[in-house]
Design a protein around this motif. Sequence first.
Motif: not given
Lengths: 419, 118
Positions: B1, B3, B87-90
């Motif tokens: 993903m 960002y 990998q993710d928002l965190d």
Amino acid sequence: MSEGAADDIRGTVDDIYRSDSRRVLATLIRLLGDFELAEEAMHDAFIAAVEQWQREGVPKNPAAWLISTGRFKAIDAMRRRARFDASLGEIANRLAAAANDTSGWNEEAVEDDRLRLVFTCCHPALASDAQVALTLREVCGLTTEEIARAFLTTPPTVAQRIVRAKRKIHDAHIPYQVPSQRELPDRLDAVLRVIYLVFNEGYSASSGASLTRHDLSGEAIRLGRLLVALLPEPEAIGLLALMLLQESRRAARTSREGDLILLDKQDRSLWNRDQIAEGIRLVEQALSSRRFGPYSLQAAIAAVHAEAPSTAATDWAQIVGLYEVLMRVEPSPVIALNRAVAVAMRDGPAAGLALVDALLAEGDLRDYHLAHSARADLCRRLGRTEEARASYQRALGLTQQGAERRFLERRLSELPAEP
Amino acid sequence: MQYLLMCCFDEAKWEKIPEAERDKVMKDYHTLLQDLVKSGHLQAGAKLRPSATAVTIRKKNGKPAITDGPFAETKEQLGGYHLIECQDLDEAVGIANRIPTLPLGGSVEVRAIDFQEI
């Protein structure tokens, strides 16, 4: 199959829904990677259970059966929809390939999934009211209507909050995991805050459907227990202790007419001894870790009150000391006010009044009704009736809550008449 | 993903910071970007020229209306951006946390990229 037996199965499935549905859901969310799909799959699995268990009997591990069935139901549903959206077919194939591997949901993994669910629902990227709604819905299994009733809002508002939160989790890729050790202190704070918010909604609200709100305190304590069992961090233990100690006084806090009874007038024989004993044991555990924070300290204060046979026999020096530590850990005007009241109990009303007046002069508490009612009370004890009257009236002008208004009005009427 | 990290900062405040401190921040920035290239997170990014150089375009009744300045009058201006793969928002928030202008009072907005049907 007789009708009675069908009812039996339905009753059994209902029981299992109550005890296991949240664990099943938490694991399905991890396996399917999608909140809505997981919820649908869980409901399909429970419907299938009623049918199949009637014929074949209840399986040895119902939760595992429900997880496995839910997973296949979801794969079926995605394959059906794949006619309209080809990408779903691919995801379904990938899920199906992994579906026979049950190693990812042994007892331990399933419990970890519940903890993941708590942290995801309380993720700081979600708005605070969404965190509360999502936690109550997904972790506790409350209906949208129940949440709305408890927070004096409408079901569509709650539903919208939940839908938006789920969309954000999906779109921003909010992870479904327990944060790493390095991030844990910050992230745990959000979880504890949500649990305490739920508790307070059930504890201090006097308006609305009181029954549902009482349930909320119970729900918060249940959440607190779950958290402590899964993640025995000192502050989680401290929060559970705090909630138990506050809850232990529930029966003594209000009169039959629903009027507020302050600590010093409460019938201490009505306090719940089991909850107090458990709370004190937990406080000691939290404090001995030496990594405690504000929840453990507030619980320690509540524990000193709980141990005292009366207001006069309370160890006020220890309470003042605990408030001083609390001021260092988490300074706030409200804590300073509480400390001032404790000082008044230790050193007399004049000492307390000087502190309260200094706090009011700083300005942060000018519109806080409890600051004025504390001042009023100290003036009353010093015989400064006119000042007491003015402060009670000021407090009365600042609160809308029925029970508190009645309490202040009663105090006003008890003041000696003007000379 | 992917960002997008949008780094905002009060330009006027930046100008007032002593030269030596500014150099230190830019050096830290350089180190961070090198790290992110090495770890494979960084896809693209750049520092922007000051917001005074911006023009904003809108359409009114079908006709372009061009105005001077950034699209909104705010205390903080967009000063740069980074496109990162995470990998993710965190993970994205973890990287955003390391941006050296943050301790000086700036902010970083983290937004997931919408890659529908790509």
